[in-house]
Motif scaffolding. Structure first.
Motif, PDB file in Angstrom:
ATOM      1  N   LEU A 378     -21.278  27.258  26.179  1.00 43.10           N
ATOM      2  CA  LEU A 378     -20.216  28.189  25.794  1.00 43.10           C
ATOM      3  C   LEU A 378     -20.273  28.504  24.304  1.00 43.10           C
ATOM      4  N   GLY A 379     -20.630  27.520  23.487  1.00 40.38           N
ATOM      5  CA  GLY A 379     -20.768  27.755  22.060  1.00 40.38           C
ATOM      6  C   GLY A 379     -21.891  28.712  21.734  1.00 40.38           C
ATOM      7  N   ILE A 380     -22.941  28.691  22.538  1.00 42.73           N
ATOM      8  CA  ILE A 380     -24.066  29.609  22.346  1.00 42.73           C
ATOM      9  C   ILE A 380     -23.716  31.007  22.836  1.00 42.73           C
ATOM     10  N   MET A 381     -23.112  31.083  24.000  1.00 44.04           N
ATOM     11  CA  MET A 381     -22.798  32.369  24.601  1.00 44.04           C
ATOM     12  C   MET A 381     -21.624  33.065  23.906  1.00 44.04           C
ATOM     13  N   PHE A 382     -20.662  32.275  23.423  1.00 45.13           N
ATOM     14  CA  PHE A 382     -19.459  32.861  22.816  1.00 45.13           C
ATOM     15  C   PHE A 382     -19.199  32.182  21.473  1.00 45.13           C
ATOM     16  N   PRO A 383     -20.022  32.482  20.475  1.00 46.45           N
ATOM     17  CA  PRO A 383     -19.934  31.775  19.194  1.00 46.45           C
ATOM     18  C   PRO A 383     -18.641  32.013  18.435  1.00 46.45           C
ATOM     19  N   ASN A 384     -17.919  33.058  18.772  1.00 48.53           N
ATOM     20  CA  ASN A 384     -16.669  33.348  18.079  1.00 48.53           C
ATOM     21  C   ASN A 384     -15.448  32.791  18.795  1.00 48.53           C
ATOM     22  N   LYS A 385     -15.670  32.006  19.844  1.00 52.28           N
ATOM     23  CA  LYS A 385     -14.558  31.414  20.583  1.00 52.28           C
ATOM     24  C   LYS A 385     -14.593  29.890  20.453  1.00 52.28           C
ATOM     25  N   GLN A 386     -13.418  29.321  20.216  1.00 51.97           N
ATOM     26  CA  GLN A 386     -13.297  27.874  20.295  1.00 51.97           C
ATOM     27  C   GLN A 386     -13.213  27.450  21.760  1.00 51.97           C
ATOM     28  N   VAL A 387     -13.459  26.181  22.011  1.00 58.34           N
ATOM     29  CA  VAL A 387     -13.308  25.593  23.337  1.00 58.34           C
ATOM     30  C   VAL A 387     -12.353  24.413  23.219  1.00 58.34           C
ATOM     31  N   GLN A 388     -11.404  24.335  24.140  1.00 54.67           N
ATOM     32  CA  GLN A 388     -10.513  23.183  24.189  1.00 54.67           C
ATOM     33  C   GLN A 388     -10.410  22.649  25.612  1.00 54.67           C
ATOM     34  N   ILE A 389     -10.330  21.338  25.725  1.00 51.13           N
ATOM     35  CA  ILE A 389      -9.994  20.703  26.999  1.00 51.13           C
ATOM     36  C   ILE A 389      -8.470  20.641  27.032  1.00 51.13           C
ATOM     37  N   VAL A 390      -7.855  21.599  27.713  1.00 50.23           N
ATOM     38  CA  VAL A 390      -6.389  21.674  27.701  1.00 50.23           C
ATOM     39  C   VAL A 390      -5.768  20.791  28.777  1.00 50.23           C
ATOM     40  N   GLU A 391      -6.563  20.306  29.712  1.00 48.18           N
ATOM     41  CA  GLU A 391      -6.116  19.324  30.697  1.00 48.18           C
ATOM     42  C   GLU A 391      -7.250  18.356  30.986  1.00 48.18           C
ATOM     43  N   CYS A 392      -6.927  17.086  31.039  1.00 49.84           N
ATOM     44  CA  CYS A 392      -7.860  16.073  31.547  1.00 49.84           C
ATOM     45  C   CYS A 392      -7.038  14.862  31.960  1.00 49.84           C
ATOM     46  N   ALA A 393      -7.568  14.065  32.873  1.00 51.17           N
ATOM     47  CA  ALA A 393      -6.876  12.849  33.297  1.00 51.17           C
ATOM     48  C   ALA A 393      -7.823  12.023  34.162  1.00 51.17           C
ATOM     49  N   TYR A 394      -7.449  10.739  34.347  1.00 49.80           N
ATOM     50  CA  TYR A 394      -8.255   9.851  35.187  1.00 49.80           C
ATOM     51  C   TYR A 394      -7.343   8.769  35.753  1.00 49.80           C
ATOM     52  N   ASN A 395      -7.602   8.397  37.004  1.00 46.41           N
ATOM     53  CA  ASN A 395      -6.768   7.407  37.687  1.00 46.41           C
ATOM     54  C   ASN A 395      -6.998   6.010  37.128  1.00 46.41           C
ATOM     55  N   PHE A 396      -5.888   5.281  36.930  1.00 40.00           N
ATOM     56  CA  PHE A 396      -6.001   3.872  36.556  1.00 40.00           C
ATOM     57  C   PHE A 396      -5.764   2.960  37.755  1.00 40.00           C
ATOM     58  N   GLN A 397      -5.350   3.541  38.880  1.00 34.46           N
ATOM     59  CA  GLN A 397      -5.193   2.788  40.128  1.00 34.46           C
ATOM     60  C   GLN A 397      -5.180   3.792  41.284  1.00 34.46           C
ATOM     61  N   TYR A 398      -5.457   3.309  42.485  1.00 32.15           N
ATOM     62  CA  TYR A 398      -5.399   4.115  43.713  1.00 32.15           C
ATOM     63  C   TYR A 398      -6.264   5.375  43.627  1.00 32.15           C
ATOM     64  N   TRP A 399      -7.553   5.183  43.745  1.00 28.81           N
ATOM     65  CA  TRP A 399      -8.478   6.311  43.733  1.00 28.81           C
ATOM     66  C   TRP A 399      -8.110   7.299  44.847  1.00 28.81           C
ATOM     67  N   PRO A 400      -8.045   8.599  44.549  1.00 24.83           N
ATOM     68  CA  PRO A 400      -7.663   9.576  45.579  1.00 24.83           C
ATOM     69  C   PRO A 400      -8.639   9.563  46.746  1.00 24.83           C
ATOM     70  N   THR A 401      -8.097   9.667  47.947  1.00 22.57           N
ATOM     71  CA  THR A 401      -8.927   9.575  49.150  1.00 22.57           C
ATOM     72  C   THR A 401      -9.237  10.921  49.773  1.00 22.57           C
ATOM     73  N   SER A 402      -8.631  11.991  49.282  1.00 19.06           N
ATOM     74  CA  SER A 402      -8.910  13.324  49.824  1.00 19.06           C
ATOM     75  C   SER A 402      -9.012  14.330  48.681  1.00 19.06           C
ATOM     76  N   GLY A 403      -9.749  15.400  48.943  1.00 14.38           N
ATOM     77  CA  GLY A 403      -9.878  16.456  47.954  1.00 14.38           C
ATOM     78  C   GLY A 403     -10.735  16.106  46.756  1.00 14.38           C
ATOM     79  N   VAL A 404     -11.521  15.069  46.855  1.00 18.05           N
ATOM     80  CA  VAL A 404     -12.349  14.617  45.734  1.00 18.05           C
ATOM     81  C   VAL A 404     -13.770  15.145  45.907  1.00 18.05           C
ATOM     82  N   ASN A 405     -14.304  15.755  44.859  1.00 18.18           N
ATOM     83  CA  ASN A 405     -15.667  16.287  44.914  1.00 18.18           C
ATOM     84  C   ASN A 405     -16.710  15.311  44.398  1.00 18.18           C
ATOM     85  N   PHE A 406     -16.301  14.397  43.516  1.00 11.13           N
ATOM     86  CA  PHE A 406     -17.236  13.449  42.913  1.00 11.13           C
ATOM     87  C   PHE A 406     -16.587  12.067  42.910  1.00 11.13           C
TER      88      PHE A 406
END
Length: 550
Positions: A378-406
């Motif tokens: 993205l930095g190469i393709m759009f050098p005039n745009k910043q990138v932000q991770i506006v959402e992220c999270a990770y489970n500390f217990q009870y791994w999800p059992t459905s809807g998981v891709n990885f």
């Protein structure tokens, strides 16, 4: 050496934004201001017995600014324009040496022995943001929930604790057009953020001296890749009428916030909108039937309203396929070529949906995409745009059992330590990338269903189900929720070694020696008082509150 300084006062909550080929510069007064002068990052400092020579590596030219050493540390409330009326002997040879190392050098003015004037250029290193989406914090407070720190002490105000103790400088809040928070089991109780709710929380964020990121959903309920419904009041409108509604609603919200002293610093025009907005469908690949004209009209209407009401705010376009470079390139090229005026590419990143972080984590996997590669692209393709991770999270217990891709538990276990390691790896991997300017954790304040006496009834429920991705224990507790930590704090392990919120400030710029500290660059750690002096503990070392090692 004659120095003439022109001062332009920056009043509280008034910001100046400069656009450059490397991104945005923000100068503000208040607890989160960024002082003008020599900073870290893209400026380089070349020592001279009398002066400093500073050059800024813009792609096509280099500007040289020269000023006395004593004016490097500038007054926090003013922007300085500096004129230098003399160049000492020896500068000519020093600049000649610089020129031999540069492909192209453009001097504003040059004369070795005659009087001259050079204007110092303001810092153009983009501001960095670190924090979280705390949209549910007032609901937990309403339902008598409170939190404990790493030593088990009650946190009186979680928002200011994030700022003062953890070094966070940004908070994100979502807003719905007409949310209806119904009884348990009817609709999602976390859809409760109307304008009054957001205004009150926004005022608290600004009062804490932090940046306020506003997340428009343009709906009465959740919007994401699979849910792009318009508000009920706008349903079945034509493209033009829908654009008018987006513009009018955006203006109304921002005007209200401005008048309340809660002006947003960053504004998301839509939430995870790669596949559409307000019922208008698009896709990040060539697909027949997509209405790109109508869709771009909505984005232009929203972005233009932000520019009109909050000209200093930065605009974010938020999508949710962070590791797919093909999708990202197709989608954001559509926006750029379509004339959408925005500043930041905002991404959601959840490993269980989006995959791994770095190349070494995917060497044996069938899907070779990973986040670092995608944001670098993205930095190469759009050098005039910043990138932000506006959402992220990770489970500390009870791994999800459905809807998981990885299943990324081979890298980060579904545990308190796994959650900590995920955030640490994310911060450490993205910090060196110049185009990445923000990381926001989603829902750090999660603490179960609420802690009033009606915990198991509809009137006492904050959530109907646990997500298990926040930073505190989920179980009901009248004595406060314990913070998740990988180990106890000790003489060799500080708070940021064992707790996620204490570590996240490491994404902010490092503090170069001799440079004036601000809330965004101060060395942070666990606070202690020794012999009447406040000290900070970090990585086994002690610092005073200005960041000097003791």
């Amino acid at each position: 050496m004659q120095i003439d300084c022109k001062l332009a006062s920056n009043k509280h909550q008034t910001e100046t934004k400069q656009r450059t080929s490397h991104g945005q510069a923000r100068i503000a007064s208040g607890a989160h201001r960024e002082r003008i002068g020599i900073a870290s990052g893209e400026y380089r400092i070349i020592p001279h017995p009398i002066i400093y020579v500073v050059y800024y590596p813009v792609i096509l030219k280099f500007n040289i600014c020269i000023f006395q050493k004593k004016v490097v540390s500038l007054h926090p409330n003013y922007t300085f324009c500096i004129s230098v009326a003399y160049l000492p002997p020896g500068l000519k040879s020093e600049i000649s040496n610089l020129k031999s190392k540069m492909k192209k050098l453009s001097l504003l003015v040059f004369c070795a022995f005659a009087c001259m004037s050079i204007c110092a250029q303001e810092t153009t290193v983009p501001q960095r943001y670190v924090g979280g989406d705390i949209s549910m914090l007032p609901m937990y407070e309403q339902h008598n929930s409170y939190y404990k720190d790493v030593r088990g002490k009650k946190i009186n105000d979680l928002l200011t604790w994030f700022v003062d103790t953890c070094g966070w400088n940004t908070f994100r809040v979502r807003i719905f057009v007409n949310p209806i928070r119904q009884a348990k089991g009817a609709t999602d109780p976390s859809v409760c953020q109307d304008l009054a709710y957001v205004t009150a929380l926004g005022k608290r964020i600004k009062a804490a001296g932090a940046y306020f990121m506003l997340d428009f959903h343009y709906s009465d309920e959740w919007v994401d890749a699979t849910h792009i419904q318009a508000p009920v009041a706008w349903k079945d409108a034509s493209d033009e009428a829908m654009a008018d509604s987006v513009a009018g609603y955006t203006r109304h919200v921002l005007q209200t916030l401005n008048e309340a002293g809660a002006t947003p610093d960053l504004v998301q025009v839509g939430n995870e909108i790669m596949y559409g907005l307000c019922g208008i469908k698009v896709a990040p690949y060539n697909r027949s039937g997509d209405n790109w004209d109508g869709y771009l009209g909505l984005l232009k209407a929203g972005c233009n309203a932000v520019r009109e009401l909050c000209p200093a705010a930065q605009i974010i376009i938020h999508t949710d396929r962070p590791t797919n470079s093909g999708y990202n390139n197709y989608y954001y090229n559509k926006l750029v070529n379509g004339g959408v005026d925005f500043d930041i590419i905002g991404l959601s990143y959840y490993p269980f949906w989006h995959g791994y972080l770095t190349a070494d984590q995917v060497t044996s996997k069938s899907d070779k995409n990973h986040l670092v590669n995608a944001v670098t692209n993205l930095g190469i393709m759009f050098p005039n745009k910043q990138v932000q991770i506006v959402e992220c999270a990770y489970n500390f217990q009870y791994w999800p059992t459905s809807g998981v891709n990885f299943d990324t538990q081979d890298v980060w276990k579904c545990s308190v330590a796994g959650q900590y390691n995920f955030v640490k790896d994310l911060v450490d991997a993205l910090k060196p990338l110049e185009n990445v300017t923000g990381i926001n954790y989603w829902f750090p304040e999660e603490a179960g269903n609420g802690d009033d006496t009606n915990w198991n009834t509809s009137s006492g429920t904050v959530l109907t189900t646990w997500l298990n991705r926040g930073f505190w224990d989920e179980n009901k507790s009248t004595s406060g929720h314990a913070i998740n930590k990988t180990a106890a704090v000790s003489a060799t392990q500080t708070a940021e070694d064992v707790c996620v919120p204490y570590y996240m400030h490491n994404f902010l710029p490092d503090n170069p020696e001799g440079i004036d500290r601000t809330s965004t660059t101060i060395i942070r750690g666990e606070k202690r008082v020794e012999n009447g002096q406040i000290i900070l503990l970090r990585n086994g070392k002690k610092y005073n509150i200005l960041g000097a090692e003791l």
